[in-house]
Design a protein around this motif. Sequence first.
Motif, mmCIF file in Angstrom:
data_model
loop_
_atom_site.group_PDB
_atom_site.id
_atom_site.type_symbol
_atom_site.label_atom_id
_atom_site.label_comp_id
_atom_site.label_asym_id
_atom_site.label_seq_id
_atom_site.Cartn_x
_atom_site.Cartn_y
_atom_site.Cartn_z
ATOM 1 N N GLU A 79 24.036 57.113 -39.739
ATOM 2 C CA GLU A 79 23.593 57.904 -38.368
ATOM 3 C C GLU A 79 24.002 59.277 -38.450
ATOM 4 O OE1 GLU A 79 24.608 55.581 -34.993
ATOM 5 O OE2 GLU A 79 23.099 54.089 -35.464
ATOM 6 N N ALA A 80 25.211 59.529 -39.350
ATOM 7 C CA ALA A 80 25.749 61.062 -39.374
ATOM 8 C C ALA A 80 25.189 61.751 -40.481
ATOM 9 C CB ALA A 80 27.288 61.084 -39.481
ATOM 10 N N GLY A 81 24.047 61.103 -41.089
ATOM 11 C CA GLY A 81 23.488 61.964 -42.097
ATOM 12 C C GLY A 81 23.605 61.537 -43.572
ATOM 13 N N ALA A 82 24.435 60.633 -43.858
ATOM 14 C CA ALA A 82 24.861 60.292 -45.238
ATOM 15 C C ALA A 82 23.747 59.428 -45.802
ATOM 16 C CB ALA A 82 25.996 59.465 -45.185
ATOM 17 N N LYS A 83 23.368 59.677 -47.074
ATOM 18 C CA LYS A 83 22.555 58.917 -47.970
ATOM 19 C C LYS A 83 22.920 58.109 -48.686
ATOM 20 C CE LYS A 83 19.389 61.853 -46.178
ATOM 21 N NZ LYS A 83 18.453 61.364 -44.999
ATOM 22 N N GLY A 84 24.475 57.880 -48.631
ATOM 23 C CA GLY A 84 25.150 56.867 -49.278
ATOM 24 C C GLY A 84 26.446 57.128 -49.116
ATOM 25 N N VAL A 85 27.027 55.919 -49.589
ATOM 26 C CA VAL A 85 28.477 55.530 -49.068
ATOM 27 C C VAL A 85 29.427 55.247 -50.158
ATOM 28 C CG1 VAL A 85 30.275 54.403 -47.644
ATOM 29 C CG2 VAL A 85 27.972 54.987 -46.451
ATOM 30 N N VAL A 86 30.629 55.577 -50.678
ATOM 31 C CA VAL A 86 31.407 55.100 -51.514
ATOM 32 C C VAL A 86 32.696 54.548 -50.694
ATOM 33 C CG1 VAL A 86 32.871 55.660 -53.339
ATOM 34 C CG2 VAL A 86 31.090 57.012 -53.060
ATOM 35 N N SER A 87 32.695 53.105 -50.886
ATOM 36 C CA SER A 87 33.762 52.540 -50.107
ATOM 37 C C SER A 87 34.979 52.126 -51.115
ATOM 38 C CB SER A 87 33.038 51.118 -49.502
ATOM 39 O OG SER A 87 33.832 50.786 -48.147
ATOM 40 N N LEU A 88 36.272 52.633 -50.899
ATOM 41 C CA LEU A 88 37.211 52.549 -51.902
ATOM 42 C C LEU A 88 38.473 51.667 -51.305
ATOM 43 C CD1 LEU A 88 37.015 56.322 -52.538
ATOM 44 C CD2 LEU A 88 36.576 54.638 -54.398
ATOM 45 N N HIS A 89 38.816 50.525 -51.994
ATOM 46 C CA HIS A 89 39.654 49.564 -51.158
ATOM 47 C C HIS A 89 40.849 49.218 -52.001
ATOM 48 C CE1 HIS A 89 37.306 49.897 -48.126
ATOM 49 N NE2 HIS A 89 36.396 49.827 -48.769
ATOM 50 N N LEU A 90 41.811 48.759 -51.519
ATOM 51 C CA LEU A 90 43.164 48.101 -52.268
ATOM 52 C C LEU A 90 42.777 47.134 -53.314
ATOM 53 C CD1 LEU A 90 45.722 46.134 -50.023
ATOM 54 C CD2 LEU A 90 43.383 46.581 -49.543
ATOM 55 N N SER A 91 43.557 46.707 -53.874
ATOM 56 C CA SER A 91 43.297 45.899 -54.975
ATOM 57 C C SER A 91 43.069 44.530 -54.433
ATOM 58 C CB SER A 91 44.648 45.556 -55.740
ATOM 59 O OG SER A 91 44.585 44.749 -56.895
ATOM 60 N N ALA A 92 41.714 44.037 -55.157
ATOM 61 C CA ALA A 92 41.295 42.586 -54.584
ATOM 62 C C ALA A 92 41.921 41.604 -55.299
ATOM 63 C CB ALA A 92 39.924 42.371 -55.433
ATOM 64 N N GLU A 93 43.009 41.744 -56.076
ATOM 65 C CA GLU A 93 43.946 40.950 -56.397
ATOM 66 C C GLU A 93 45.137 40.657 -55.520
ATOM 67 O OE1 GLU A 93 44.300 39.268 -59.350
ATOM 68 O OE2 GLU A 93 43.034 40.254 -60.599
ATOM 69 N N VAL A 94 45.253 41.417 -54.452
ATOM 70 C CA VAL A 94 46.397 40.984 -53.219
ATOM 71 C C VAL A 94 45.546 41.208 -51.881
ATOM 72 C CG1 VAL A 94 48.176 42.108 -54.861
ATOM 73 C CG2 VAL A 94 46.627 43.476 -52.910
ATOM 74 N N SER A 95 44.540 41.408 -51.800
ATOM 75 C CA SER A 95 43.705 41.422 -50.377
ATOM 76 C C SER A 95 42.078 40.858 -50.598
ATOM 77 C CB SER A 95 43.961 42.646 -49.871
ATOM 78 O OG SER A 95 43.125 42.465 -48.534
ATOM 79 N N GLY A 96 41.640 40.299 -49.544
ATOM 80 C CA GLY A 96 40.348 40.304 -49.327
ATOM 81 C C GLY A 96 39.494 41.283 -48.854
ATOM 82 N N THR A 97 40.191 42.527 -48.627
ATOM 83 C CA THR A 97 39.428 43.751 -48.143
ATOM 84 C C THR A 97 38.175 44.108 -48.842
ATOM 85 O OG1 THR A 97 41.521 44.444 -47.186
ATOM 86 C CG2 THR A 97 39.674 46.066 -47.362
ATOM 87 N N TYR A 98 38.498 44.079 -50.313
ATOM 88 C CA TYR A 98 37.145 44.313 -50.886
ATOM 89 C C TYR A 98 35.920 43.372 -50.795
ATOM 90 C CZ TYR A 98 34.403 44.655 -55.537
ATOM 91 O OH TYR A 98 33.446 44.493 -56.264
ATOM 92 N N ASP A 99 36.213 42.171 -50.841
ATOM 93 C CA ASP A 99 35.159 41.201 -50.527
ATOM 94 C C ASP A 99 34.623 41.300 -49.256
ATOM 95 O OD1 ASP A 99 35.776 40.044 -53.033
ATOM 96 O OD2 ASP A 99 37.247 38.609 -52.188
ATOM 97 N N ALA A 100 35.273 41.716 -48.396
ATOM 98 C CA ALA A 100 34.829 41.929 -46.926
ATOM 99 C C ALA A 100 33.768 43.156 -46.939
ATOM 100 C CB ALA A 100 35.815 42.004 -45.857
ATOM 101 N N ALA A 101 34.081 44.203 -47.734
ATOM 102 C CA ALA A 101 33.338 45.540 -47.697
ATOM 103 C C ALA A 101 32.027 44.937 -48.703
ATOM 104 C CB ALA A 101 34.211 46.549 -48.619
ATOM 105 N N VAL A 102 32.077 44.248 -49.598
ATOM 106 C CA VAL A 102 31.149 43.772 -50.496
ATOM 107 C C VAL A 102 29.960 42.968 -49.499
ATOM 108 C CG1 VAL A 102 30.002 42.486 -52.145
ATOM 109 C CG2 VAL A 102 32.140 43.942 -52.490
#
Length: 281
Positions: A79-102
């Motif tokens: 909504e702010a005008g981005a045409k794409g997003v890069v979402s960078l996260h801590l290691s998937a070996e130690v957290s499910g954060t990456y999976d949630a972002a996917v």
Amino acid sequence: MSRHVAIVTDSTAYLPRQTRERHAITTVPLTVVIGDRALEEGTEVSAKALVEALQKRRAVTTSRPSPEIFAEAYRVAAEAGAKGVVSLHLSAEVSGTYDAAVLAAKDAPVPVRVVDTRMMGMALGFCALAAAQVAEAGGSLDEAVAAAEKRAAGTSAYFYVDTLDYLRRGGRIGAAQALLGSALAVKPLLELDGGRIELREKVRTASKAIARLEEIAVERAGSGPVDIAVHHLSAPERATALAERLKERVPGVAELHVSEVGAVIGAHTGPGLLAVVVSPR
């Protein structure tokens, strides 16, 4: 600031607020659960409160952000005008954060590239900054991702903990399991290796371990140019002193950050943590 490519990371990057604002980096918080209270890292729970809870041996756990929180961040960026997003996260070996972002990226209104940096702390923060700088210069989504991945590939993180007990409780020590039998007799030096927390060396005393941590960082940094971050938990004097010595010994230091980790990483390392991130430019 509207930008063609938006940068999203998570709260374990521990980027200073001014840096996040200057580079328009959105941070999605992880959650720390103390007792029966779920608190957002960075806004609702401080490192000091975490240390107090650990010292009182209260139950402390951590959890990833929900996919819905990521979805909201991606929607706001679009909504702010981005045409794409890069979402960078801590290691998937130690957290499910990456999976949630996917999961959230699948239904985002613009293309989202989710990157498992295999890092955490300012090792992740430097990757987010690399991507943001490319985006600021008008680079494409692919170019921003490439910059982050290149930075991650060259970045190293080493750390000292007073005890392995907190890492053991959280199931985060991987191959360092082998150290448990003699944990009381040594001070472990650990490193991030392939996104996992692994034992690097066993040192007999805390002072020798910190001296060895310094030597490893100096060797890894070489002649630069290199960015360095020194993290700690409830050990500000140790961190400041180490940072000053690194500044003197590494001729090519471009940026040197000293900061206390937040509650998420702190929950798994415990008070006394001292870490060094070495990130060549």
